[in-house]
Design an enzyme around this catalytic site. Sequence first.
Site, PDB file in Angstrom:
ATOM      1  N   HIS A 156      -0.955  -2.932  -7.471  1.00 16.33           N
ATOM      2  CA  HIS A 156      -1.701  -2.524  -6.273  1.00 16.33           C
ATOM      3  C   HIS A 156      -3.204  -2.658  -6.501  1.00 16.33           C
ATOM      4  CE1 HIS A 156      -2.884   0.732  -3.177  1.00 16.33           C
ATOM      5  NE2 HIS A 156      -2.710  -0.423  -2.579  1.00 16.33           N
ATOM      6  N   ASN A 176      -3.682   5.957  -2.713  1.00 16.51           N
ATOM      7  CA  ASN A 176      -3.406   6.087  -1.274  1.00 16.51           C
ATOM      8  C   ASN A 176      -2.774   7.427  -0.911  1.00 16.51           C
ATOM      9  OD1 ASN A 176      -4.551   3.704  -0.619  1.00 16.51           O
ATOM     10  ND2 ASN A 176      -2.648   2.545  -0.450  1.00 16.51           N
ATOM     11  N   SER A 205       0.825  -1.212   0.000  1.00 20.17           N
ATOM     12  CA  SER A 205       0.000   0.000   0.000  1.00 20.17           C
ATOM     13  C   SER A 205       0.850   1.250   0.000  1.00 20.17           C
ATOM     14  CB  SER A 205      -0.840   0.065   1.282  1.00 20.17           C
ATOM     15  OG  SER A 205      -1.689  -1.012   1.388  1.00 20.17           O
ATOM     16  N   GLU A 240      -3.398  -0.413  -9.759  1.00 11.96           N
ATOM     17  CA  GLU A 240      -2.316   0.504 -10.098  1.00 11.96           C
ATOM     18  C   GLU A 240      -1.098  -0.343 -10.462  1.00 11.96           C
ATOM     19  OE1 GLU A 240      -3.088   4.428  -7.333  1.00 11.96           O
ATOM     20  OE2 GLU A 240      -2.301   2.673  -6.328  1.00 11.96           O
TER      21      GLU A 240
HETATM   22  N1  CAA Z   1     -16.808 -10.622  -3.002  1.00 11.97           N
HETATM   23  C1  CAA Z   1     -17.680 -10.573  -4.016  1.00 11.97           C
HETATM   24  N2  CAA Z   1     -18.641  -9.638  -4.124  1.00 11.97           N
HETATM   25  C2  CAA Z   1     -18.719  -8.734  -3.149  1.00 11.97           C
HETATM   26  C3  CAA Z   1     -17.832  -8.711  -2.061  1.00 11.97           C
HETATM   27  C4  CAA Z   1     -16.843  -9.707  -2.018  1.00 11.97           C
HETATM   28  N3  CAA Z   1     -15.927  -9.767  -1.047  1.00 11.97           N
HETATM   29  N4  CAA Z   1     -18.156  -7.661  -1.266  1.00 11.97           N
HETATM   30  C5  CAA Z   1     -19.204  -7.047  -1.832  1.00 11.97           C
HETATM   31  N5  CAA Z   1     -19.537  -7.690  -2.965  1.00 11.97           N
HETATM   32  C6  CAA Z   1     -20.571  -7.312  -3.917  1.00 11.97           C
HETATM   33  C7  CAA Z   1     -21.940  -7.683  -3.403  1.00 11.97           C
HETATM   34  O1  CAA Z   1     -22.320  -8.980  -3.809  1.00 11.97           O
HETATM   35  C8  CAA Z   1     -22.821  -6.615  -4.017  1.00 11.97           C
HETATM   36  O2  CAA Z   1     -23.137  -6.967  -5.364  1.00 11.97           O
HETATM   37  P1  CAA Z   1     -24.540  -6.490  -5.997  1.00 11.97           P
HETATM   38  O3  CAA Z   1     -24.652  -5.016  -5.730  1.00 11.97           O
HETATM   39  O4  CAA Z   1     -24.396  -6.805  -7.436  1.00 11.97           O
HETATM   40  O5  CAA Z   1     -25.548  -7.295  -5.281  1.00 11.97           O
HETATM   41  C9  CAA Z   1     -21.924  -5.399  -4.089  1.00 11.97           C
HETATM   42  O6  CAA Z   1     -20.575  -5.887  -4.025  1.00 11.97           O
HETATM   43  C10 CAA Z   1     -22.181  -4.456  -2.954  1.00 11.97           C
HETATM   44  O7  CAA Z   1     -22.018  -5.171  -1.731  1.00 11.97           O
HETATM   45  P2  CAA Z   1     -22.969  -5.021  -0.452  1.00 11.97           P
HETATM   46  O8  CAA Z   1     -24.361  -4.739  -0.893  1.00 11.97           O
HETATM   47  O9  CAA Z   1     -22.720  -6.163   0.458  1.00 11.97           O
HETATM   48  O10 CAA Z   1     -22.388  -3.803   0.334  1.00 11.97           O
HETATM   49  P3  CAA Z   1     -22.206  -2.332  -0.085  1.00 11.97           P
HETATM   50  O11 CAA Z   1     -23.160  -1.877  -1.105  1.00 11.97           O
HETATM   51  O12 CAA Z   1     -22.147  -1.642   1.214  1.00 11.97           O
HETATM   52  O13 CAA Z   1     -20.756  -2.322  -0.765  1.00 11.97           O
HETATM   53  C11 CAA Z   1     -18.422  -2.162  -0.729  1.00 11.97           C
HETATM   54  C12 CAA Z   1     -19.637  -2.820  -0.113  1.00 11.97           C
HETATM   55  C13 CAA Z   1     -18.247  -2.641  -2.175  1.00 11.97           C
HETATM   56  C14 CAA Z   1     -17.242  -2.587   0.092  1.00 11.97           C
HETATM   57  C15 CAA Z   1     -18.636  -0.602  -0.736  1.00 11.97           C
HETATM   58  O14 CAA Z   1     -19.013  -0.164   0.547  1.00 11.97           O
HETATM   59  C16 CAA Z   1     -17.404   0.158  -1.148  1.00 11.97           C
HETATM   60  O15 CAA Z   1     -17.114   0.309  -2.327  1.00 11.97           O
HETATM   61  N6  CAA Z   1     -16.659   0.675  -0.152  1.00 11.97           N
HETATM   62  C17 CAA Z   1     -15.440   1.443  -0.391  1.00 11.97           C
HETATM   63  C18 CAA Z   1     -14.294   0.498  -0.583  1.00 11.97           C
HETATM   64  C19 CAA Z   1     -13.013   1.213  -0.850  1.00 11.97           C
HETATM   65  O16 CAA Z   1     -12.899   2.428  -0.859  1.00 11.97           O
HETATM   66  N7  CAA Z   1     -11.962   0.422  -1.037  1.00 11.97           N
HETATM   67  C20 CAA Z   1     -10.619   0.936  -1.199  1.00 11.97           C
HETATM   68  C21 CAA Z   1      -9.913   0.823   0.113  1.00 11.97           C
HETATM   69  S1  CAA Z   1      -8.274   1.463   0.040  1.00 11.97           S
HETATM   70  C22 CAA Z   1      -7.390   0.211  -0.582  1.00 11.97           C
HETATM   71  O17 CAA Z   1      -7.851  -0.870  -0.836  1.00 11.97           O
HETATM   72  C23 CAA Z   1      -5.937   0.500  -0.818  1.00 11.97           C
HETATM   73  C24 CAA Z   1      -4.994   0.259   0.273  1.00 11.97           C
HETATM   74  O18 CAA Z   1      -3.826   0.035  -0.040  1.00 11.97           O
HETATM   75  C25 CAA Z   1      -5.342   0.354   1.706  1.00 11.97           C
HETATM   76  P1  NAD Z   2      -3.728  -9.417   6.069  1.00 10.72           P
HETATM   77  O1  NAD Z   2      -3.191  -9.235   7.431  1.00 10.72           O
HETATM   78  O2  NAD Z   2      -5.180  -9.599   5.870  1.00 10.72           O
HETATM   79  O3  NAD Z   2      -2.996 -10.656   5.332  1.00 10.72           O
HETATM   80  C1  NAD Z   2      -1.619 -10.838   5.313  1.00 10.72           C
HETATM   81  C2  NAD Z   2      -1.381 -12.325   5.222  1.00 10.72           C
HETATM   82  O4  NAD Z   2       0.010 -12.536   4.963  1.00 10.72           O
HETATM   83  C3  NAD Z   2      -1.711 -13.068   6.519  1.00 10.72           C
HETATM   84  O5  NAD Z   2      -2.576 -14.143   6.222  1.00 10.72           O
HETATM   85  C4  NAD Z   2      -0.359 -13.541   7.041  1.00 10.72           C
HETATM   86  O6  NAD Z   2      -0.432 -14.786   7.704  1.00 10.72           O
HETATM   87  C5  NAD Z   2       0.415 -13.661   5.736  1.00 10.72           C
HETATM   88  N1  NAD Z   2       1.871 -13.565   5.882  1.00 10.72           N
HETATM   89  C6  NAD Z   2       2.579 -12.702   6.646  1.00 10.72           C
HETATM   90  N2  NAD Z   2       3.893 -12.928   6.491  1.00 10.72           N
HETATM   91  C7  NAD Z   2       4.010 -13.955   5.612  1.00 10.72           C
HETATM   92  C8  NAD Z   2       5.113 -14.648   5.028  1.00 10.72           C
HETATM   93  N3  NAD Z   2       6.374 -14.317   5.307  1.00 10.72           N
HETATM   94  N4  NAD Z   2       4.853 -15.645   4.149  1.00 10.72           N
HETATM   95  C9  NAD Z   2       3.580 -15.972   3.824  1.00 10.72           C
HETATM   96  N5  NAD Z   2       2.510 -15.345   4.348  1.00 10.72           N
HETATM   97  C10 NAD Z   2       2.722 -14.354   5.219  1.00 10.72           C
HETATM   98  O7  NAD Z   2      -3.194  -8.164   5.228  1.00 10.72           O
HETATM   99  P2  NAD Z   2      -3.826  -7.528   3.907  1.00 10.72           P
HETATM  100  O8  NAD Z   2      -4.786  -6.485   4.300  1.00 10.72           O
HETATM  101  O9  NAD Z   2      -4.215  -8.621   2.969  1.00 10.72           O
HETATM  102  O10 NAD Z   2      -2.533  -6.763   3.322  1.00 10.72           O
HETATM  103  C11 NAD Z   2      -1.534  -7.440   2.616  1.00 10.72           C
HETATM  104  C12 NAD Z   2      -0.730  -6.448   1.800  1.00 10.72           C
HETATM  105  O11 NAD Z   2      -1.627  -5.761   0.895  1.00 10.72           O
HETATM  106  C13 NAD Z   2      -0.038  -5.350   2.619  1.00 10.72           C
HETATM  107  O12 NAD Z   2       1.153  -5.002   1.993  1.00 10.72           O
HETATM  108  C14 NAD Z   2      -1.054  -4.201   2.560  1.00 10.72           C
HETATM  109  O13 NAD Z   2      -0.443  -2.954   2.761  1.00 10.72           O
HETATM  110  C15 NAD Z   2      -1.558  -4.354   1.128  1.00 10.72           C
HETATM  111  N6  NAD Z   2      -2.897  -3.808   0.869  1.00 10.72           N
HETATM  112  C16 NAD Z   2      -3.875  -3.861   1.826  1.00 10.72           C
HETATM  113  C17 NAD Z   2      -5.148  -3.343   1.533  1.00 10.72           C
HETATM  114  C18 NAD Z   2      -6.256  -3.400   2.529  1.00 10.72           C
HETATM  115  O14 NAD Z   2      -7.279  -2.720   2.336  1.00 10.72           O
HETATM  116  N7  NAD Z   2      -6.172  -4.181   3.590  1.00 10.72           N
HETATM  117  C19 NAD Z   2      -5.404  -2.809   0.264  1.00 10.72           C
HETATM  118  C20 NAD Z   2      -4.372  -2.801  -0.712  1.00 10.72           C
HETATM  119  C21 NAD Z   2      -3.112  -3.290  -0.389  1.00 10.72           C
END
Ligand code: CAA
Ligand code: NAD
Length: 321
Positions: free
Chosen positions: A176, A226, A155, A188
């Site tokens: 990503h 991000n 991330s 990405e």
């Molecule tokens: N697998 C398959 N389908 C899924 C699912 C999953 N894990 N989760 C949700 N869905 C599907 C559902 O089946 C549903 O489909 P339909 O609308 O066709 O029925 C749809 O997605 C919507 O799901 P829900 O009705 O259960 O819930 P919702 O409408 O509240 O949506 C959500 C859930 C898609 C998560 C929505 O809230 C959302 O888009 N949230 C924002 C997520 C976001 O911003 N993600 C980025 C995070 S940052 C990141 O990832 C980067 C990082 O490095 C940290």
């Molecule tokens: P998570 O904690 O859900 O999963 C990580 C998994 O990696 C765990 O099951 C752990 O047991 C396993 N693990 C740790 N060390 C290991 C090793 N040496 N060998 C094999 N398995 C190992 O974490 P996550 O949320 O899936 O995040 C994973 C990566 O993806 C991170 O780099 C995170 O920054 C990135 N990421 C996270 C998100 C998010 O929304 N959570 C979104 C995009 C990217």
Amino acid sequence: MNVSSSVLKMSFINLTKSCTRGLATSVARMATIKNVTIIGGGQMGAGIAQVAAQTGHRVVVVDQSDEILLKSVAGIQKSLARVVKKKFADDPSGGESFLKTTMAQISTATDAESAVKEADLVVEAIVENIKIKQNLFEKLDKAAPQNTIFASNTSSLAISEIAQTSQRKDRFGGLHFFNPVPVMKLVEVVRIDETSDDTFNSLVAFGQAVGKTTVSCKDTPGFIVNRLLVPYLMEAVRLMDRGDASARDIDVGMKLGAGHPMGPFELLDYVGLDVTKFIMDGWHKDFPDNPLFNPSPSIDKLVAEGKLGVKTGEGFYNYKK
Ligand code: CAA
Ligand code: NAD
């Protein structure tokens, strides 16, 4: 036809042939991504495994224990069931066979080195810790075939730093994905200075093959999404910490006032507070003077209490009820 126009025509034919050959070669290279090894079967790894298997790739998911892998595969099956319910609403037997075929594409392993022996692509999705990622890639570099491409789903860490311990920097990049992977439409694709064009094109082709839109970005902190999203999330926590508004009101505000599908606190809990803490600690260390990257005492406290968000049943909100 005069000489110069016939020369031109010949050059055009040769150019066309060489372009076609070039295209065929790069398509052939892209087509070689058939076997994908995902290291880490958590939230992200399981999602990446699902979309790869769903689109016909052979997938090996690697994690630290069979127990974790069982949970991971059960999660994939549950998530696939949602896809089936939606896509095969009028075709239950088609849905059943899609589920079976997809699950049959997935195997699991606890030994990462043997799991990369046949990989065209390795996608790392383990804990957000530079040392642990570097150690992993150092081992994998020795075990994987020469042509295997390595990618990290980090991330926030620099791909060039993660690649430091590997000798294949031309075959290294960032892929990503976003959470939840089966739903979010973006990947990405990040290249470092050494990433070759073939590697970059193969990563883009893989992102598209699993059904995503790809955008590309340099190896800059937080890439595109991000870099903008995480400071916004942290600003929401600061707003709450100052006592200016409650988490609930901020969430409702951003959902109804800005059209976000989740409010910032819901999203922080969904992403995982540990993941956000890793991101903030890393950025603060690298850019101590940038106030956008100041860590949050509230998040640090919740993480210290083991309240990591949805995955542990409690974060800013309680999900146990
Ligand atoms: N697998 C398959 N389908 C899924 C699912 C999953 N894990 N989760 C949700 N869905 C599907 C559902 O089946 C549903 O489909 P339909 O609308 O066709 O029925 C749809 O997605 C919507 O799901 P829900 O009705 O259960 O819930 P919702 O409408 O509240 O949506 C959500 C859930 C898609 C998560 C929505 O809230 C959302 O888009 N949230 C924002 C997520 C976001 O911003 N993600 C980025 C995070 S940052 C990141 O990832 C980067 C990082 O490095 C940290
Ligand atoms: P998570 O904690 O859900 O999963 C990580 C998994 O990696 C765990 O099951 C752990 O047991 C396993 N693990 C740790 N060390 C290991 C090793 N040496 N060998 C094999 N398995 C190992 O974490 P996550 O949320 O899936 O995040 C994973 C990566 O993806 C991170 O780099 C995170 O920054 C990135 N990421 C996270 C998100 C998010 O929304 N959570 C979104 C995009 C990217």
